[in-house]
Write a protein that holds these residues in place. Structure first.
Motif, mmCIF file in Angstrom:
data_model
loop_
_atom_site.group_PDB
_atom_site.id
_atom_site.type_symbol
_atom_site.label_atom_id
_atom_site.label_comp_id
_atom_site.label_asym_id
_atom_site.label_seq_id
_atom_site.Cartn_x
_atom_site.Cartn_y
_atom_site.Cartn_z
ATOM 1 N N ILE A 1 -57.193 7.093 -33.206
ATOM 2 C CA ILE A 1 -58.613 7.356 -33.334
ATOM 3 C C ILE A 1 -59.052 8.195 -32.055
ATOM 4 O O ILE A 1 -58.676 8.157 -31.038
ATOM 5 N N VAL A 2 -59.694 9.334 -32.556
ATOM 6 C CA VAL A 2 -59.941 10.419 -31.631
ATOM 7 C C VAL A 2 -61.533 10.629 -31.483
ATOM 8 O O VAL A 2 -62.247 10.798 -32.636
ATOM 9 N N ILE A 3 -61.991 10.583 -30.294
ATOM 10 C CA ILE A 3 -63.285 11.319 -30.098
ATOM 11 C C ILE A 3 -63.130 12.934 -29.700
ATOM 12 O O ILE A 3 -62.703 12.892 -28.635
ATOM 13 N N PHE B 1 -61.814 9.784 -36.765
ATOM 14 C CA PHE B 1 -62.359 10.503 -35.749
ATOM 15 C C PHE B 1 -63.778 9.752 -35.653
ATOM 16 O O PHE B 1 -64.469 9.254 -36.597
ATOM 17 N N VAL B 2 -64.081 9.592 -34.390
ATOM 18 C CA VAL B 2 -65.558 8.827 -34.253
ATOM 19 C C VAL B 2 -66.183 9.634 -33.239
ATOM 20 O O VAL B 2 -65.977 10.320 -32.295
ATOM 21 N N ASP B 3 -67.650 9.139 -33.424
ATOM 22 C CA ASP B 3 -68.699 9.835 -32.641
ATOM 23 C C ASP B 3 -68.941 11.283 -33.098
ATOM 24 O O ASP B 3 -70.213 11.771 -32.799
ATOM 25 N N ARG B 4 -67.847 12.034 -33.430
ATOM 26 C CA ARG B 4 -67.839 13.505 -33.647
ATOM 27 C C ARG B 4 -67.023 13.700 -34.991
ATOM 28 O O ARG B 4 -65.787 13.047 -34.892
ATOM 29 N N PRO B 5 -67.371 14.588 -35.656
ATOM 30 C CA PRO B 5 -66.199 14.902 -36.753
ATOM 31 C C PRO B 5 -65.175 15.838 -36.294
ATOM 32 O O PRO B 5 -65.048 16.440 -35.195
ATOM 33 N N ALA B 6 -64.007 15.608 -37.323
ATOM 34 C CA ALA B 6 -62.825 16.650 -36.911
ATOM 35 C C ALA B 6 -63.219 17.880 -37.181
ATOM 36 O O ALA B 6 -64.068 18.349 -38.156
ATOM 37 N N GLY B 7 -62.599 18.803 -36.451
ATOM 38 C CA GLY B 7 -62.959 20.208 -36.584
ATOM 39 C C GLY B 7 -61.800 20.962 -37.604
ATOM 40 O O GLY B 7 -60.677 20.836 -37.258
ATOM 41 N N THR C 1 -64.168 9.718 -40.610
ATOM 42 C CA THR C 1 -65.059 10.052 -39.579
ATOM 43 C C THR C 1 -66.052 8.989 -39.679
ATOM 44 O O THR C 1 -66.749 8.554 -40.626
ATOM 45 N N VAL C 2 -66.416 8.463 -38.306
ATOM 46 C CA VAL C 2 -67.357 7.328 -38.392
ATOM 47 C C VAL C 2 -68.469 7.970 -36.995
ATOM 48 O O VAL C 2 -67.895 8.159 -36.073
ATOM 49 N N LEU C 3 -69.895 8.183 -37.383
ATOM 50 C CA LEU C 3 -70.552 8.812 -36.470
ATOM 51 C C LEU C 3 -71.963 7.857 -36.499
ATOM 52 O O LEU C 3 -72.212 7.026 -37.268
ATOM 53 N N SER C 4 -72.645 8.113 -35.354
ATOM 54 C CA SER C 4 -73.957 7.746 -35.508
ATOM 55 C C SER C 4 -75.071 8.805 -35.851
ATOM 56 O O SER C 4 -74.738 9.797 -35.847
ATOM 57 N N ASP C 5 -76.213 8.218 -36.380
ATOM 58 C CA ASP C 5 -77.157 9.460 -37.013
ATOM 59 C C ASP C 5 -77.754 10.015 -35.867
ATOM 60 O O ASP C 5 -79.097 9.616 -35.597
ATOM 61 N N SER C 6 -77.252 11.100 -35.359
ATOM 62 C CA SER C 6 -77.545 11.508 -34.094
ATOM 63 C C SER C 6 -78.927 12.290 -34.435
ATOM 64 O O SER C 6 -80.089 12.445 -33.777
ATOM 65 N N GLY D 1 -66.937 1.609 -32.803
ATOM 66 C CA GLY D 1 -65.500 1.562 -32.517
ATOM 67 C C GLY D 1 -64.836 0.340 -33.680
ATOM 68 O O GLY D 1 -63.703 0.761 -34.035
ATOM 69 N N ARG D 2 -65.545 -0.516 -34.018
ATOM 70 C CA ARG D 2 -65.010 -1.540 -34.977
ATOM 71 C C ARG D 2 -64.862 -0.889 -36.222
ATOM 72 O O ARG D 2 -63.964 -1.192 -36.876
ATOM 73 N N THR D 3 -65.945 -0.288 -36.917
ATOM 74 C CA THR D 3 -65.845 0.456 -37.992
ATOM 75 C C THR D 3 -64.715 1.499 -38.098
ATOM 76 O O THR D 3 -63.975 1.534 -38.980
ATOM 77 N N ALA D 4 -64.379 2.350 -37.056
ATOM 78 C CA ALA D 4 -63.283 3.356 -37.085
ATOM 79 C C ALA D 4 -61.792 2.702 -36.938
ATOM 80 O O ALA D 4 -61.249 2.797 -37.423
ATOM 81 N N ALA D 5 -61.994 1.562 -36.421
ATOM 82 C CA ALA D 5 -60.729 0.776 -36.245
ATOM 83 C C ALA D 5 -60.148 0.110 -37.506
ATOM 84 O O ALA D 5 -59.133 0.131 -37.948
ATOM 85 N N GLU D 6 -61.348 -0.399 -38.199
ATOM 86 C CA GLU D 6 -61.126 -1.064 -39.223
ATOM 87 C C GLU D 6 -60.756 0.069 -40.494
ATOM 88 O O GLU D 6 -59.730 -0.284 -41.553
ATOM 89 N N ARG D 7 -61.405 0.883 -40.428
ATOM 90 C CA ARG D 7 -60.911 2.171 -41.277
ATOM 91 C C ARG D 7 -59.908 2.732 -41.186
ATOM 92 O O ARG D 7 -58.817 2.996 -42.019
ATOM 93 N N LEU D 8 -59.117 2.499 -39.658
ATOM 94 C CA LEU D 8 -57.712 2.893 -39.427
ATOM 95 C C LEU D 8 -56.855 2.337 -39.831
ATOM 96 O O LEU D 8 -55.640 2.660 -40.655
ATOM 97 N N PHE D 9 -56.864 0.877 -39.834
ATOM 98 C CA PHE D 9 -56.019 -0.135 -40.456
ATOM 99 C C PHE D 9 -55.995 -0.169 -41.724
ATOM 100 O O PHE D 9 -54.972 -0.738 -42.583
ATOM 101 N N LEU D 10 -57.094 0.199 -42.517
ATOM 102 C CA LEU D 10 -57.280 0.331 -44.181
ATOM 103 C C LEU D 10 -56.099 1.353 -44.319
ATOM 104 O O LEU D 10 -55.372 1.223 -45.337
ATOM 105 N N ARG D 11 -56.054 2.281 -43.609
ATOM 106 C CA ARG D 11 -55.323 3.624 -43.892
ATOM 107 C C ARG D 11 -53.994 3.057 -43.685
ATOM 108 O O ARG D 11 -53.070 3.320 -44.547
ATOM 109 N N LEU D 12 -53.540 2.333 -42.860
ATOM 110 C CA LEU D 12 -52.332 1.911 -42.511
ATOM 111 C C LEU D 12 -51.669 0.928 -43.347
ATOM 112 O O LEU D 12 -50.638 0.625 -43.447
ATOM 113 N N ASP D 13 -52.729 0.162 -44.042
ATOM 114 C CA ASP D 13 -52.192 -0.684 -45.268
ATOM 115 C C ASP D 13 -52.275 -0.242 -46.538
ATOM 116 O O ASP D 13 -51.959 -1.035 -47.270
#
Length: 369
Positions: free
Chosen positions: A160-162, A183-189, A195-200, A330-342
């Motif tokens: 998980i990368v910020i 990627f969390v808080d900001r998108p990958a380049g 990607t999991v973001l807040s509505d900035s 954080g929770r949404t990003a981690a859950e997404r990560l483990f979905l991929r791992l599963d």
């Protein structure tokens, strides 16, 4: 002339039949010496030898497998306790193709925003039986790359990368090798990734609209570095709110740059000390908000303030904020990560979480007359 009777082998007894002081001290040191020196950990072979059983029996006990009598299990457990044996999970999971660990690359471990985010990731990882390893990029793209690749070299299952950088093609070989990425808080380049973001954008737009609704027409924006996605999105939200209200935006009312206090203080002074000062400020993140609050505390003229991100004691200080839910990120990003791992194989998703306006007083101050 030396008296030979005063010197004797310290490993023998003296004429009284008692061991000498030197022998006693040496024996005491030997008795205290542990069976295993640092770096020489006991193995299952050591446990088997001490318990008087076979290696397979120790393996069954360690891994909770059936087929061991209670008496034998007790002997093995006693040997484990006596030797201080610990199962080598790294070797065990590597044989299964998974390391049961995930990495988290943060921007700054000292930033209070990342505390609840990191804790939420850790809780999800723990629920999946995985260890979390994290580190800070210090907002340095090179350090981010170095840290991310170091974690991959240690065979974490996912990252998980910020992001601090804007080009993440260096991670493509790791993704092809099976490392899950979110990627969390900001998108990958320059790569496609979950990607999991807040509505900035929406949050900043709402915060500035709130100031406008309380009578402000000259509103300043102080944000983070212009290369950072969230800073750009929040500036865009500021401009959109001003445009929605039909208000002009003066170039001197906008300042992007370092969040170092000196830079922020200079920006505040430039916006408040001119011939037509702003009557309200929108702070682009928690660190900017803290410096702005300190700067405004020394001024006589009241200035309205809305900050993006909640800060400690904001409720007591009466600071109006646009709050993100860092734990939900954080929770949404981690859950997404483990979905991929599963085994989830759908296209990368972009999840955007809503922000919340919390009025506490500072954003409701009317323009000075």
């Amino acid at each position: 002339m030396l008296d030979a009777t005063r010197f004797h082998d310290p490993t023998t007894t003296d004429r009284t039949g008692l061991r000498t002081v030197a022998e006693t001290a040496r024996t005491s040191r030997t008795a205290r010496r542990p069976d295993h020196r640092y770096g020489n950990r006991p193995t299952m072979k050591d446990v088997a030898a001490r318990a008087g059983v076979g290696l397979k029996t120790v393996s069954r006990v360690v891994n909770g497998e059936p087929g061991v009598t209670p008496d034998t299990e007790r002997r093995v457990q006693d040997a484990i306790q006596a030797l201080g044996f610990r199962r080598n999970d790294s070797a065990r999971v590597l044989r299964k193709g998974r390391t049961a660990s995930v990495g988290l690359v943060l921007e700054d471990l000292a930033d209070p925003f990342y505390g609840p985010l990191s804790r939420a990731v850790e809780e999800v990882a723990r629920a999946h039986g995985a260890l979390l390893i994290n580190g800070s990029s210090a907002e340095d793209p090179e350090r981010e790359q170095e840290l991310a690749l170091a974690l991959c070299a240690r065979r974490v299952d996912g990252l998980i990368v910020i992001p601090a950088g804007t080009d993440h093609r260096y991670l493509e070989p790791e993704i092809r090798a099976g490392v899950a990425m979110v990627f969390v808080d900001r998108p990958a380049g320059r790569i496609e990734a979950d990607t999991v973001l807040s509505d900035s954008f929406g949050g900043a737009r709402e915060g500035v609209a709130h100031l406008i609704a309380h009578g402000h027409r000259r509103i300043g924006f102080i944000g983070d570095q212009p290369r950072i996605h969230t800073a750009v999105e929040r500036l865009r939200g500021y401009r959109a709110a001003m445009e929605d209200a039909g208000l002009p935006v003066d170039g001197s009312w906008m300042s992007l740059g370092s969040t170092e206090p000196a830079r922020v203080r200079d920006a505040v002074a430039a916006m408040l000390d001119g011939p037509e000062p702003v009557t309200a400020l929108f702070a682009g993140n928690n660190r900017v908000t803290v410096t702005v609050v300190r700067e405004l505390a020394g001024r006589d003229r009241p200035v309205a303030l809305v900050g993006f991100d909640d800060i400690e004691l904001a409720d007591l200080l009466g600071i109006t904020v646009i709050a993100q839910d860092a734990a939900a990120l954080g929770r949404t990003a981690a859950e997404r990560l483990f979905l991929r791992l599963d085994g989830a194989h759908e296209a990368p998703a972009r999840v955007e979480l809503a922000t919340t306006l919390i009025p506490r007083g500072s954003g409701e101050i009317p323009p000075a007359r």
